[in-house]
Design an enzyme around this catalytic site. Structure first.
Site, PDB file in Angstrom:
ATOM      1  N   GLY A  10       3.046 -13.442 -52.494  1.00 45.38           N
ATOM      2  CA  GLY A  10       2.774 -13.122 -51.091  1.00 45.38           C
ATOM      3  C   GLY A  10       3.766 -13.871 -50.209  1.00 45.38           C
ATOM      4  N   GLY A  12       3.845 -17.018 -49.016  1.00 46.46           N
ATOM      5  CA  GLY A  12       4.253 -18.353 -49.440  1.00 46.46           C
ATOM      6  C   GLY A  12       5.049 -18.328 -50.737  1.00 46.46           C
ATOM      7  CB  VAL A  80      -2.561 -17.164 -62.763  1.00 48.27           C
ATOM      8  CG1 VAL A  80      -2.846 -18.596 -63.203  1.00 48.27           C
ATOM      9  CG2 VAL A  80      -1.070 -16.878 -62.776  1.00 48.27           C
ATOM     10  CD  GLU A 171      -3.610  -7.366 -34.913  1.00 50.04           C
ATOM     11  OE1 GLU A 171      -2.868  -7.936 -34.123  1.00 50.04           O
ATOM     12  OE2 GLU A 171      -3.266  -7.089 -36.089  1.00 50.04           O
ATOM     13  CG  ASP A 301      -4.174 -17.553 -46.339  1.00 50.37           C
ATOM     14  OD1 ASP A 301      -3.466 -17.985 -45.413  1.00 50.37           O
ATOM     15  OD2 ASP A 301      -4.621 -16.390 -46.377  1.00 50.37           O
ATOM     16  CB  ALA A 315       2.312 -14.458 -42.301  1.00 52.90           C
TER      17      ALA A 315
HETATM   18  C1  LIG Z   1      -5.816  -7.629 -42.791  1.00 55.42           C
HETATM   19  C2  LIG Z   1      -5.040  -8.886 -42.550  1.00 55.42           C
HETATM   20  C3  LIG Z   1      -4.238  -8.989 -41.430  1.00 55.42           C
HETATM   21  C4  LIG Z   1      -3.512 -10.135 -41.191  1.00 55.42           C
HETATM   22  N1  LIG Z   1      -2.724 -10.195 -40.074  1.00 55.42           N
HETATM   23  C5  LIG Z   1      -1.947 -11.281 -39.878  1.00 55.42           C
HETATM   24  C6  LIG Z   1      -1.054 -11.329 -38.757  1.00 55.42           C
HETATM   25  O1  LIG Z   1      -0.990 -10.389 -37.961  1.00 55.42           O
HETATM   26  N2  LIG Z   1      -0.266 -12.437 -38.618  1.00 55.42           N
HETATM   27  C7  LIG Z   1      -0.320 -13.484 -39.511  1.00 55.42           C
HETATM   28  O2  LIG Z   1       0.432 -14.428 -39.356  1.00 55.42           O
HETATM   29  N3  LIG Z   1      -1.170 -13.466 -40.554  1.00 55.42           N
HETATM   30  C8  LIG Z   1      -1.982 -12.404 -40.756  1.00 55.42           C
HETATM   31  N4  LIG Z   1      -2.840 -12.385 -41.831  1.00 55.42           N
HETATM   32  C9  LIG Z   1      -2.950 -13.594 -42.668  1.00 55.42           C
HETATM   33  C10 LIG Z   1      -1.812 -13.665 -43.669  1.00 55.42           C
HETATM   34  O3  LIG Z   1      -1.737 -12.459 -44.399  1.00 55.42           O
HETATM   35  C11 LIG Z   1      -2.023 -14.813 -44.632  1.00 55.42           C
HETATM   36  O4  LIG Z   1      -2.155 -16.009 -43.907  1.00 55.42           O
HETATM   37  C12 LIG Z   1      -0.868 -14.932 -45.602  1.00 55.42           C
HETATM   38  O5  LIG Z   1      -0.756 -13.750 -46.370  1.00 55.42           O
HETATM   39  C13 LIG Z   1      -1.049 -16.122 -46.535  1.00 55.42           C
HETATM   40  O6  LIG Z   1       0.012 -16.170 -47.424  1.00 55.42           O
HETATM   41  P1  LIG Z   1      -0.190 -16.694 -48.911  1.00 55.42           P
HETATM   42  O7  LIG Z   1       1.152 -16.755 -49.527  1.00 55.42           O
HETATM   43  O8  LIG Z   1      -1.029 -17.913 -48.898  1.00 55.42           O
HETATM   44  O9  LIG Z   1      -1.069 -15.582 -49.617  1.00 55.42           O
HETATM   45  P2  LIG Z   1      -0.849 -13.946 -49.773  1.00 55.42           P
HETATM   46  O10 LIG Z   1       0.236 -13.549 -48.847  1.00 55.42           O
HETATM   47  O11 LIG Z   1      -2.173 -13.433 -49.619  1.00 55.42           O
HETATM   48  O12 LIG Z   1      -0.316 -13.856 -51.232  1.00 55.42           O
HETATM   49  C14 LIG Z   1      -1.098 -14.158 -52.338  1.00 55.42           C
HETATM   50  C15 LIG Z   1      -0.536 -13.400 -53.527  1.00 55.42           C
HETATM   51  O13 LIG Z   1      -1.087 -13.952 -54.708  1.00 55.42           O
HETATM   52  C16 LIG Z   1      -1.452 -12.910 -55.579  1.00 55.42           C
HETATM   53  N5  LIG Z   1      -2.519 -13.405 -56.457  1.00 55.42           N
HETATM   54  C17 LIG Z   1      -3.786 -13.694 -56.117  1.00 55.42           C
HETATM   55  N6  LIG Z   1      -4.486 -14.119 -57.183  1.00 55.42           N
HETATM   56  C18 LIG Z   1      -3.624 -14.117 -58.224  1.00 55.42           C
HETATM   57  C19 LIG Z   1      -3.749 -14.459 -59.606  1.00 55.42           C
HETATM   58  N7  LIG Z   1      -4.898 -14.906 -60.109  1.00 55.42           N
HETATM   59  N8  LIG Z   1      -2.673 -14.310 -60.405  1.00 55.42           N
HETATM   60  C20 LIG Z   1      -1.508 -13.860 -59.890  1.00 55.42           C
HETATM   61  N9  LIG Z   1      -1.323 -13.524 -58.597  1.00 55.42           N
HETATM   62  C21 LIG Z   1      -2.368 -13.665 -57.773  1.00 55.42           C
HETATM   63  C22 LIG Z   1      -1.934 -11.803 -54.633  1.00 55.42           C
HETATM   64  O14 LIG Z   1      -1.899 -10.547 -55.256  1.00 55.42           O
HETATM   65  C23 LIG Z   1      -0.905 -11.929 -53.515  1.00 55.42           C
HETATM   66  O15 LIG Z   1       0.226 -11.153 -53.782  1.00 55.42           O
HETATM   67  C24 LIG Z   1      -3.585 -11.242 -42.090  1.00 55.42           C
HETATM   68  C25 LIG Z   1      -4.397 -11.131 -43.229  1.00 55.42           C
HETATM   69  C26 LIG Z   1      -5.112  -9.970 -43.459  1.00 55.42           C
HETATM   70  C27 LIG Z   1      -5.972  -9.871 -44.687  1.00 55.42           C
END
Ligand SMILES: Cc1cc2nc3c(=O)[nH]c(=O)nc-3n(C[C@H](O)[C@H](O)[C@H](O)COP(=O)(O)OP(=O)(O)OC[C@H]3O[C@@H](n4cnc5c(N)ncnc54)[C@H](O)[C@@H]3O)c2cc1C
Length: 434
Positions: A10, A12, A80, A171, A301, A315
Protein backbone atom coordinates in the site's frame (compact mmCIF):
# COMPACT_ATOMS: atom_id res chain seq x y z
CA UNK A 1 23.26 -11.35 0.97
CA UNK A 2 20.90 -9.43 3.29
CA UNK A 3 17.20 -9.84 2.82
CA UNK A 4 14.88 -6.93 3.45
CA UNK A 5 11.19 -7.84 3.53
CA UNK A 6 8.35 -5.33 3.26
CA UNK A 7 4.83 -6.49 4.14
CA UNK A 8 2.01 -4.67 2.36
CA UNK A 9 2.03 -3.02 -1.07
CA UNK A 10 0.00 0.00 0.00
CA UNK A 11 1.10 3.59 0.55
CA UNK A 12 3.73 2.86 3.20
CA UNK A 13 5.09 -0.41 1.80
CA UNK A 14 5.44 0.80 -1.76
CA UNK A 15 7.23 3.93 -0.63
CA UNK A 16 9.61 1.85 1.49
CA UNK A 17 10.39 -0.31 -1.56
CA UNK A 18 11.10 2.79 -3.68
CA UNK A 19 13.30 4.21 -0.94
CA UNK A 20 15.33 1.03 -0.49
CA UNK A 21 15.73 0.76 -4.25
CA UNK A 22 17.25 4.25 -4.34
CA UNK A 23 19.46 3.67 -1.31
CA UNK A 24 20.86 0.27 -2.35
CA UNK A 25 20.80 0.82 -6.10
CA UNK A 26 23.11 -1.60 -7.89
CA UNK A 27 24.27 -3.21 -4.64
CA UNK A 28 23.87 -6.98 -5.07
CA UNK A 29 24.52 -7.47 -1.32
CA UNK A 30 20.89 -6.57 -0.64
CA UNK A 31 17.69 -8.17 -1.81
CA UNK A 32 14.48 -6.24 -1.29
CA UNK A 33 11.16 -8.15 -1.44
CA UNK A 34 7.76 -6.51 -1.29
CA UNK A 35 5.07 -8.94 -0.15
CA UNK A 36 1.40 -8.18 -0.79
CA UNK A 37 -1.75 -10.26 -0.60
CA UNK A 38 -3.12 -8.60 -3.75
CA UNK A 39 -1.10 -7.91 -6.88
CA UNK A 40 -2.03 -4.23 -7.08
CA UNK A 41 -1.72 -0.94 -5.31
CA UNK A 42 -5.02 0.80 -4.59
CA UNK A 43 -5.46 4.56 -4.41
CA UNK A 44 -7.99 4.62 -1.52
CA UNK A 45 -8.91 8.34 -1.69
CA UNK A 46 -10.88 7.60 -4.86
CA UNK A 47 -12.67 4.53 -3.51
CA UNK A 48 -15.87 6.45 -2.60
CA UNK A 49 -16.24 7.34 -6.30
CA UNK A 50 -16.37 3.65 -7.21
CA UNK A 51 -19.62 3.12 -5.30
CA UNK A 52 -21.31 5.95 -7.16
CA UNK A 53 -20.20 4.73 -10.62
CA UNK A 54 -18.31 7.99 -11.04
CA UNK A 55 -15.10 6.19 -11.92
CA UNK A 56 -14.28 2.71 -13.14
CA UNK A 57 -13.02 0.47 -10.28
CA UNK A 58 -10.05 -0.69 -12.34
CA UNK A 59 -8.82 2.85 -12.74
CA UNK A 60 -7.86 3.29 -9.09
CA UNK A 61 -5.69 0.20 -8.93
CA UNK A 62 -2.42 -0.58 -10.63
CA UNK A 63 -0.49 -3.87 -10.73
CA UNK A 64 2.62 -3.67 -8.54
CA UNK A 65 4.70 -5.12 -11.37
CA UNK A 66 3.68 -2.22 -13.63
CA UNK A 67 4.56 0.30 -10.95
CA UNK A 68 7.89 -1.43 -10.38
CA UNK A 69 8.98 -0.98 -14.00
CA UNK A 70 12.75 -1.49 -14.19
CA UNK A 71 13.36 -1.33 -10.46
CA UNK A 72 15.14 -4.35 -9.00
CA UNK A 73 13.01 -5.17 -5.97
CA UNK A 74 11.10 -8.45 -6.03
CA UNK A 75 7.38 -8.71 -5.62
CA UNK A 76 5.78 -11.70 -3.96
CA UNK A 77 2.04 -12.06 -4.01
CA UNK A 78 1.43 -13.85 -0.75
CA UNK A 79 -0.56 -13.49 2.40
CA UNK A 80 1.58 -13.10 5.51
CA UNK A 81 0.02 -15.11 8.32
CA UNK A 82 2.38 -14.32 11.20
CA UNK A 83 5.67 -12.73 12.13
CA UNK A 84 8.13 -14.96 14.02
CA UNK A 85 10.31 -12.24 15.50
CA UNK A 86 12.93 -14.41 17.19
CA UNK A 87 13.48 -16.58 14.13
CA UNK A 88 13.32 -13.48 11.85
CA UNK A 89 10.86 -15.32 9.69
CA UNK A 90 7.50 -14.57 8.11
CA UNK A 91 4.94 -17.32 8.03
CA UNK A 92 3.17 -17.14 4.69
CA UNK A 93 -0.04 -18.78 3.49
CA UNK A 94 2.19 -20.90 1.24
CA UNK A 95 5.54 -21.28 3.03
CA UNK A 96 7.88 -18.97 4.87
CA UNK A 97 10.27 -16.11 4.24
CA UNK A 98 13.46 -15.37 6.21
CA UNK A 99 14.52 -11.76 6.61
CA UNK A 100 17.31 -9.66 8.05
CA UNK A 101 15.23 -6.50 8.15
CA UNK A 102 11.46 -6.20 8.15
CA UNK A 103 9.23 -3.23 7.34
CA UNK A 104 5.63 -3.92 8.32
CA UNK A 105 3.00 -1.90 6.44
CA UNK A 106 -0.15 -4.05 6.35
CA UNK A 107 -2.61 -1.17 6.83
CA UNK A 108 -5.57 -1.49 9.15
CA UNK A 109 -8.85 -3.32 9.66
CA UNK A 110 -12.32 -2.26 10.73
CA UNK A 111 -13.26 -1.80 14.36
CA UNK A 112 -16.88 -2.69 15.14
CA UNK A 113 -16.47 -1.77 18.84
CA UNK A 114 -18.17 -5.04 19.77
CA UNK A 115 -21.57 -3.70 18.66
CA UNK A 116 -23.90 -6.69 18.19
CA UNK A 117 -24.57 -7.50 14.55
CA UNK A 118 -22.30 -4.76 13.17
CA UNK A 119 -19.84 -7.12 11.51
CA UNK A 120 -22.54 -9.37 10.05
CA UNK A 121 -25.10 -6.80 8.93
CA UNK A 122 -23.14 -3.83 7.65
CA UNK A 123 -20.92 -3.32 4.65
CA UNK A 124 -17.24 -2.57 5.10
CA UNK A 125 -15.64 0.08 2.92
CA UNK A 126 -11.92 -0.56 2.67
CA UNK A 127 -11.10 -2.71 -0.31
CA UNK A 128 -11.77 -2.54 -4.02
CA UNK A 129 -14.16 -5.41 -3.59
CA UNK A 130 -16.06 -3.42 -0.94
CA UNK A 131 -16.43 -0.57 -3.44
CA UNK A 132 -17.73 -2.84 -6.17
CA UNK A 133 -20.04 -4.68 -3.76
CA UNK A 134 -21.66 -1.45 -2.57
CA UNK A 135 -22.03 -0.20 -6.15
CA UNK A 136 -23.70 -3.43 -7.20
CA UNK A 137 -25.95 -3.53 -4.17
CA UNK A 138 -27.19 0.02 -4.71
CA UNK A 139 -27.91 -0.71 -8.36
CA UNK A 140 -29.73 -3.88 -7.45
CA UNK A 141 -31.82 -2.21 -4.76
CA UNK A 142 -32.78 0.55 -7.20
CA UNK A 143 -33.99 -2.11 -9.63
CA UNK A 144 -36.18 -3.61 -6.90
CA UNK A 145 -37.43 -0.25 -5.64
CA UNK A 146 -38.33 0.81 -9.17
CA UNK A 147 -41.20 -1.71 -9.34
CA UNK A 148 -42.10 -1.95 -5.65
CA UNK A 149 -45.57 -0.55 -5.16
CA UNK A 150 -45.48 -0.39 -1.36
CA UNK A 151 -44.14 3.08 -0.59
CA UNK A 152 -42.93 2.24 2.92
CA UNK A 153 -41.05 -0.75 1.60
CA UNK A 154 -39.56 1.34 -1.21
CA UNK A 155 -38.35 3.88 1.35
CA UNK A 156 -36.64 1.13 3.38
CA UNK A 157 -34.96 -0.19 0.26
CA UNK A 158 -33.76 3.28 -0.69
CA UNK A 159 -32.39 4.28 2.70
CA UNK A 160 -28.62 4.31 2.78
CA UNK A 161 -26.96 4.82 6.15
CA UNK A 162 -23.27 5.50 6.59
CA UNK A 163 -22.04 5.00 10.15
CA UNK A 164 -19.07 7.27 10.86
CA UNK A 165 -18.64 10.95 10.06
CA UNK A 166 -14.94 10.98 9.23
CA UNK A 167 -13.46 11.67 5.78
CA UNK A 168 -14.53 8.33 4.33
CA UNK A 169 -18.10 8.47 5.65
CA UNK A 170 -18.64 12.04 4.48
CA UNK A 171 -17.14 11.55 1.03
CA UNK A 172 -19.11 8.35 0.59
CA UNK A 173 -22.49 9.85 1.52
CA UNK A 174 -21.77 12.81 -0.79
CA UNK A 175 -21.09 10.36 -3.62
CA UNK A 176 -24.30 8.47 -2.83
CA UNK A 177 -26.21 11.73 -2.98
CA UNK A 178 -24.81 12.55 -6.41
CA UNK A 179 -25.56 9.08 -7.67
CA UNK A 180 -29.19 9.07 -6.52
CA UNK A 181 -29.97 12.66 -7.47
CA UNK A 182 -28.04 12.87 -10.74
CA UNK A 183 -28.57 9.38 -12.06
CA UNK A 184 -31.18 7.27 -10.29
CA UNK A 185 -33.95 9.88 -10.14
CA UNK A 186 -33.55 10.56 -13.86
CA UNK A 187 -33.39 6.96 -15.00
CA UNK A 188 -35.67 5.00 -12.65
CA UNK A 189 -39.23 6.12 -13.29
CA UNK A 190 -40.64 4.36 -10.24
CA UNK A 191 -38.34 6.16 -7.79
CA UNK A 192 -39.14 9.62 -6.48
CA UNK A 193 -36.96 12.07 -4.61
CA UNK A 194 -38.91 11.62 -1.39
CA UNK A 195 -38.27 7.84 -1.48
CA UNK A 196 -34.52 8.32 -1.13
CA UNK A 197 -33.10 8.76 2.35
CA UNK A 198 -29.41 9.29 2.94
CA UNK A 199 -28.22 9.35 6.55
CA UNK A 200 -24.87 9.78 8.20
CA UNK A 201 -24.62 8.72 11.84
CA UNK A 202 -21.85 9.93 14.09
CA UNK A 203 -21.54 9.07 17.77
CA UNK A 204 -19.40 12.16 18.52
CA UNK A 205 -20.93 15.65 18.77
CA UNK A 206 -19.62 16.66 15.31
CA UNK A 207 -18.55 15.19 11.97
CA UNK A 208 -15.15 15.76 10.32
CA UNK A 209 -13.47 16.43 13.65
CA UNK A 210 -9.98 16.41 12.12
CA UNK A 211 -10.94 19.21 9.72
CA UNK A 212 -10.92 22.93 10.65
CA UNK A 213 -14.25 23.62 12.46
CA UNK A 214 -15.35 26.30 9.97
CA UNK A 215 -14.90 23.90 7.04
CA UNK A 216 -16.57 21.07 8.94
CA UNK A 217 -19.53 23.35 9.68
CA UNK A 218 -19.69 24.33 6.05
CA UNK A 219 -19.66 20.67 5.02
CA UNK A 220 -22.61 20.05 7.36
CA UNK A 221 -24.58 22.91 5.82
CA UNK A 222 -23.77 21.86 2.28
CA UNK A 223 -24.71 18.21 2.81
CA UNK A 224 -27.88 19.06 4.75
CA UNK A 225 -29.00 21.48 2.05
CA UNK A 226 -28.39 18.68 -0.44
CA UNK A 227 -30.79 16.36 1.35
CA UNK A 228 -28.41 14.34 3.54
CA UNK A 229 -29.51 13.78 7.15
CA UNK A 230 -26.59 14.29 9.49
CA UNK A 231 -27.14 12.94 12.97
CA UNK A 232 -24.45 13.58 15.52
CA UNK A 233 -24.40 12.14 19.03
CA UNK A 234 -26.13 9.12 17.50
CA UNK A 235 -24.64 5.96 18.95
CA UNK A 236 -25.41 2.75 17.08
CA UNK A 237 -26.21 0.04 19.61
CA UNK A 238 -27.27 -2.89 17.41
CA UNK A 239 -27.29 -3.79 13.72
CA UNK A 240 -29.97 -6.01 12.22
CA UNK A 241 -30.43 -7.26 8.66
CA UNK A 242 -33.10 -4.64 8.02
CA UNK A 243 -31.78 -1.65 9.87
CA UNK A 244 -30.01 -0.36 12.92
CA UNK A 245 -30.81 0.50 16.47
CA UNK A 246 -29.69 3.90 17.76
CA UNK A 247 -29.22 4.63 21.46
CA UNK A 248 -30.95 1.35 22.41
CA UNK A 249 -34.33 2.93 21.70
CA UNK A 250 -34.81 4.02 18.11
CA UNK A 251 -34.90 1.69 15.09
CA UNK A 252 -33.90 3.04 11.68
CA UNK A 253 -34.99 0.73 8.86
CA UNK A 254 -32.37 0.53 6.10
CA UNK A 255 -31.30 -2.15 3.68
CA UNK A 256 -27.87 -0.65 3.18
CA UNK A 257 -25.69 0.28 6.13
CA UNK A 258 -22.03 1.04 5.51
CA UNK A 259 -19.63 0.88 8.45
CA UNK A 260 -17.06 3.66 8.23
CA UNK A 261 -16.82 4.26 11.94
CA UNK A 262 -13.74 2.63 13.35
CA UNK A 263 -10.25 1.55 12.47
CA UNK A 264 -8.08 -1.01 14.24
CA UNK A 265 -4.50 -2.07 13.70
CA UNK A 266 -3.94 -5.03 11.41
CA UNK A 267 -4.05 -8.40 13.27
CA UNK A 268 -0.42 -9.09 12.26
CA UNK A 269 0.62 -6.00 14.19
CA UNK A 270 -1.80 -6.50 17.07
CA UNK A 271 -0.24 -9.93 17.61
CA UNK A 272 3.27 -8.50 18.05
CA UNK A 273 4.68 -8.37 21.58
CA UNK A 274 5.30 -5.03 23.28
CA UNK A 275 3.21 -1.93 23.82
CA UNK A 276 0.10 -1.18 21.76
CA UNK A 277 -2.21 1.82 21.80
CA UNK A 278 -5.99 1.65 22.37
CA UNK A 279 -6.68 0.63 18.76
CA UNK A 280 -3.99 -2.05 18.72
CA UNK A 281 -1.26 -0.14 16.84
CA UNK A 282 2.29 -1.09 17.78
CA UNK A 283 3.95 1.65 19.78
CA UNK A 284 7.29 2.07 18.00
CA UNK A 285 10.14 4.41 18.90
CA UNK A 286 10.77 7.69 17.08
CA UNK A 287 12.83 5.78 14.47
CA UNK A 288 9.76 3.54 13.88
CA UNK A 289 11.51 0.46 15.34
CA UNK A 290 9.70 -2.17 17.35
CA UNK A 291 10.69 -2.39 21.01
CA UNK A 292 13.44 -5.01 21.45
CA UNK A 293 13.70 -5.58 17.68
CA UNK A 294 15.72 -2.82 16.00
CA UNK A 295 15.58 -4.77 12.72
CA UNK A 296 11.76 -4.46 12.58
CA UNK A 297 10.00 -1.24 11.53
CA UNK A 298 6.26 -0.60 11.57
CA UNK A 299 4.80 2.13 9.34
CA UNK A 300 1.45 3.53 8.25
CA UNK A 301 -1.98 2.85 9.72
CA UNK A 302 -0.72 0.20 12.17
CA UNK A 303 2.14 2.24 13.61
CA UNK A 304 1.96 4.48 16.67
CA UNK A 305 5.31 6.32 16.96
CA UNK A 306 5.84 7.12 20.65
CA UNK A 307 6.64 10.75 19.81
CA UNK A 308 3.63 11.21 17.46
CA UNK A 309 0.80 9.15 18.91
CA UNK A 310 -1.79 11.55 17.50
CA UNK A 311 -0.61 11.35 13.91
CA UNK A 312 -3.72 10.58 11.81
CA UNK A 313 -4.13 7.42 9.79
CA UNK A 314 -3.80 8.99 6.35
CA UNK A 315 -1.82 8.29 3.22
CA UNK A 316 0.78 11.10 3.53
CA UNK A 317 1.76 9.81 6.99
CA UNK A 318 2.20 6.26 5.66
CA UNK A 319 4.25 7.54 2.71
CA UNK A 320 6.54 9.59 4.94
CA UNK A 321 7.01 6.73 7.40
CA UNK A 322 7.69 4.24 4.58
CA UNK A 323 10.43 6.52 3.29
CA UNK A 324 11.88 7.04 6.77
CA UNK A 325 11.95 3.31 7.54
CA UNK A 326 13.87 2.70 4.29
CA UNK A 327 16.42 5.40 5.17
CA UNK A 328 16.83 4.03 8.68
CA UNK A 329 17.53 0.52 7.36
CA UNK A 330 20.30 2.06 5.23
CA UNK A 331 21.59 4.05 8.23
CA UNK A 332 21.76 0.89 10.35
CA UNK A 333 23.73 -0.89 7.64
CA UNK A 334 26.14 2.02 7.30
CA UNK A 335 26.54 2.54 11.02
CA UNK A 336 25.02 6.04 10.80
CA UNK A 337 22.71 7.70 13.33
CA UNK A 338 19.03 7.04 12.71
CA UNK A 339 16.48 9.69 11.69
CA UNK A 340 13.37 10.43 13.75
CA UNK A 341 9.80 10.71 12.61
CA UNK A 342 8.00 14.02 13.17
CA UNK A 343 4.40 14.62 12.18
CA UNK A 344 3.52 17.87 10.46
CA UNK A 345 -0.11 18.67 9.63
CA UNK A 346 -0.25 19.82 6.01
CA UNK A 347 -4.00 20.32 5.90
CA UNK A 348 -7.06 18.48 4.69
CA UNK A 349 -9.13 18.06 1.57
CA UNK A 350 -12.71 16.76 1.60
CA UNK A 351 -14.78 16.26 -1.53
CA UNK A 352 -18.50 16.87 -1.07
CA UNK A 353 -19.61 15.34 -4.33
CA UNK A 354 -19.17 16.52 -7.88
CA UNK A 355 -18.12 20.20 -8.21
CA UNK A 356 -17.67 20.94 -4.51
CA UNK A 357 -14.96 20.46 -1.89
CA UNK A 358 -13.57 22.04 1.24
CA UNK A 359 -9.82 22.50 1.44
CA UNK A 360 -7.33 23.60 4.07
CA UNK A 361 -3.72 23.67 2.89
CA UNK A 362 -0.94 25.26 4.89
CA UNK A 363 -3.53 27.32 6.77
CA UNK A 364 -5.30 28.58 3.62
CA UNK A 365 -8.96 27.59 3.68
CA UNK A 366 -11.28 27.67 0.70
CA UNK A 367 -14.31 25.85 -0.61
CA UNK A 368 -16.56 25.45 -3.62
CA UNK A 369 -15.79 24.69 -7.24
CA UNK A 370 -12.21 25.97 -7.12
CA UNK A 371 -11.58 23.80 -4.09
CA UNK A 372 -13.02 20.85 -6.00
CA UNK A 373 -10.69 21.51 -8.95
CA UNK A 374 -7.81 21.67 -6.47
CA UNK A 375 -8.96 18.39 -4.90
CA UNK A 376 -9.03 16.79 -8.35
CA UNK A 377 -5.61 18.14 -9.34
CA UNK A 378 -3.96 16.92 -6.14
CA UNK A 379 -5.49 13.46 -6.37
CA UNK A 380 -4.63 13.13 -10.04
CA UNK A 381 -1.07 14.15 -9.30
CA UNK A 382 -0.79 11.62 -6.47
CA UNK A 383 -2.26 8.78 -8.47
CA UNK A 384 0.53 6.37 -9.33
CA UNK A 385 1.16 5.96 -13.08
CA UNK A 386 0.39 8.12 -16.11
CA UNK A 387 -2.08 5.57 -17.51
CA UNK A 388 -4.18 5.71 -14.34
CA UNK A 389 -4.04 9.50 -14.31
CA UNK A 390 -5.37 9.58 -17.88
CA UNK A 391 -8.07 7.00 -17.14
CA UNK A 392 -9.36 8.78 -14.04
CA UNK A 393 -9.20 12.21 -15.73
CA UNK A 394 -11.27 10.79 -18.60
CA UNK A 395 -13.78 9.26 -16.17
CA UNK A 396 -14.25 12.65 -14.55
CA UNK A 397 -14.60 14.50 -17.86
CA UNK A 398 -16.98 11.89 -19.31
CA UNK A 399 -19.16 12.07 -16.18
CA UNK A 400 -19.75 15.77 -16.81
CA UNK A 401 -21.10 15.03 -20.30
CA UNK A 402 -22.62 11.55 -20.19
CA UNK A 403 -24.69 9.65 -17.62
CA UNK A 404 -22.81 7.42 -15.21
CA UNK A 405 -21.84 3.98 -16.38
CA UNK A 406 -24.24 2.14 -14.11
CA UNK A 407 -24.45 -1.31 -15.68
CA UNK A 408 -24.58 -3.99 -13.04
CA UNK A 409 -21.73 -6.44 -13.60
CA UNK A 410 -22.46 -9.17 -11.13
CA UNK A 411 -25.09 -10.62 -8.91
CA UNK A 412 -24.68 -9.51 -5.35
CA UNK A 413 -24.44 -12.22 -2.77
CA UNK A 414 -25.85 -11.64 0.64
CA UNK A 415 -28.51 -9.18 -0.49
CA UNK A 416 -31.79 -10.54 0.83
CA UNK A 417 -33.77 -8.73 -1.86
CA UNK A 418 -31.81 -10.25 -4.74
CA UNK A 419 -32.35 -13.71 -3.38
CA UNK A 420 -36.09 -13.30 -3.28
CA UNK A 421 -36.28 -13.22 0.47
CA UNK A 422 -37.96 -9.89 0.90
CA UNK A 423 -39.53 -10.25 4.29
CA UNK A 424 -40.25 -7.43 6.61
CA UNK A 425 -38.80 -8.28 10.00
CA UNK A 426 -40.66 -7.60 13.19
CA UNK A 427 -38.57 -4.51 13.60
CA UNK A 428 -39.53 -3.11 10.21
CA UNK A 429 -43.18 -3.96 10.77
CA UNK A 430 -43.25 -2.18 14.10
CA UNK A 431 -41.39 0.78 12.61
CA UNK A 432 -44.02 0.99 9.85
CA UNK A 433 -46.82 0.63 12.34
CA UNK A 434 -45.29 3.43 14.40
C1 LIG B 1 -12.26 4.46 1.63
C2 LIG B 1 -11.01 5.12 2.12
C3 LIG B 1 -10.74 6.42 1.76
C4 LIG B 1 -9.59 7.05 2.20
N1 LIG B 1 -9.35 8.34 1.81
C5 LIG B 1 -8.19 8.93 2.16
C6 LIG B 1 -7.88 10.25 1.70
O1 LIG B 1 -8.67 10.86 0.97
N2 LIG B 1 -6.68 10.79 2.06
C7 LIG B 1 -5.79 10.11 2.86
O2 LIG B 1 -4.72 10.62 3.12
N3 LIG B 1 -6.07 8.88 3.33
C8 LIG B 1 -7.24 8.27 3.01
N4 LIG B 1 -7.52 7.01 3.48
C9 LIG B 1 -6.59 6.39 4.44
C10 LIG B 1 -5.40 5.79 3.72
O3 LIG B 1 -5.84 4.92 2.70
C11 LIG B 1 -4.53 5.01 4.69
O4 LIG B 1 -4.13 5.86 5.73
C12 LIG B 1 -3.31 4.44 4.00
O5 LIG B 1 -3.70 3.55 2.97
C13 LIG B 1 -2.41 3.71 4.98
O6 LIG B 1 -1.32 3.18 4.30
P1 LIG B 1 -0.66 1.81 4.75
O7 LIG B 1 0.54 1.62 3.92
O8 LIG B 1 -0.53 1.79 6.23
O9 LIG B 1 -1.75 0.71 4.41
P2 LIG B 1 -2.54 0.35 3.00
O10 LIG B 1 -2.30 1.46 2.06
O11 LIG B 1 -3.86 0.03 3.45
O12 LIG B 1 -1.73 -0.89 2.51
C14 LIG B 1 -1.75 -2.11 3.18
C15 LIG B 1 -1.42 -3.20 2.18
O13 LIG B 1 -1.09 -4.38 2.89
C16 LIG B 1 -1.71 -5.48 2.26
N5 LIG B 1 -1.89 -6.53 3.27
C17 LIG B 1 -2.74 -6.52 4.32
N6 LIG B 1 -2.63 -7.65 5.03
C18 LIG B 1 -1.67 -8.39 4.43
C19 LIG B 1 -1.10 -9.67 4.70
N7 LIG B 1 -1.49 -10.40 5.74
N8 LIG B 1 -0.16 -10.14 3.86
C20 LIG B 1 0.24 -9.40 2.80
N9 LIG B 1 -0.25 -8.19 2.50
C21 LIG B 1 -1.19 -7.68 3.31
C22 LIG B 1 -3.04 -4.91 1.76
O14 LIG B 1 -3.58 -5.70 0.74
C23 LIG B 1 -2.59 -3.54 1.27
O15 LIG B 1 -2.16 -3.60 -0.06
C24 LIG B 1 -8.67 6.36 3.05
C25 LIG B 1 -8.95 5.04 3.42
C26 LIG B 1 -10.10 4.42 2.96
C27 LIG B 1 -10.38 3.00 3.36
Amino acid sequence: MKRIAIVGAGFGGLQAAFGLERLFRGNAEYEVTLIGEVNYFMFTPLLPQVASSYINPRHIVQPVRDIRGRRRFRFLRERVEAVELDARRLRLAGGSFDYDYLILAPGSTTDYFGIPGARENTLDYKTLEDGVTLRERILDLCEHADHTTDRAERAGILTVVVVGGGYTGVELIAEMRDFFYQYVLRRFRGIRKEDVRLVILEAAPAILRSVHPSLAQHAVERLSAGGVEIRTGAKVTRCLPDGIEIGESEFLPAHTVVWAAGVRAHPLVEALPGAHDRIGRAVVNEHLQLEGHPEVFVVGDSAAPANALDAPRIAPVAIEQGNLAARNVAHLERGEPLESYAYADRGSLVELGMNYAVVNVFGIRFRGYLAWLFWNAIHLLKLVGFKKQVQVAFDWVLATVFPRDAASVRRVRGCPLCEGKVRATEAVRSAKAG
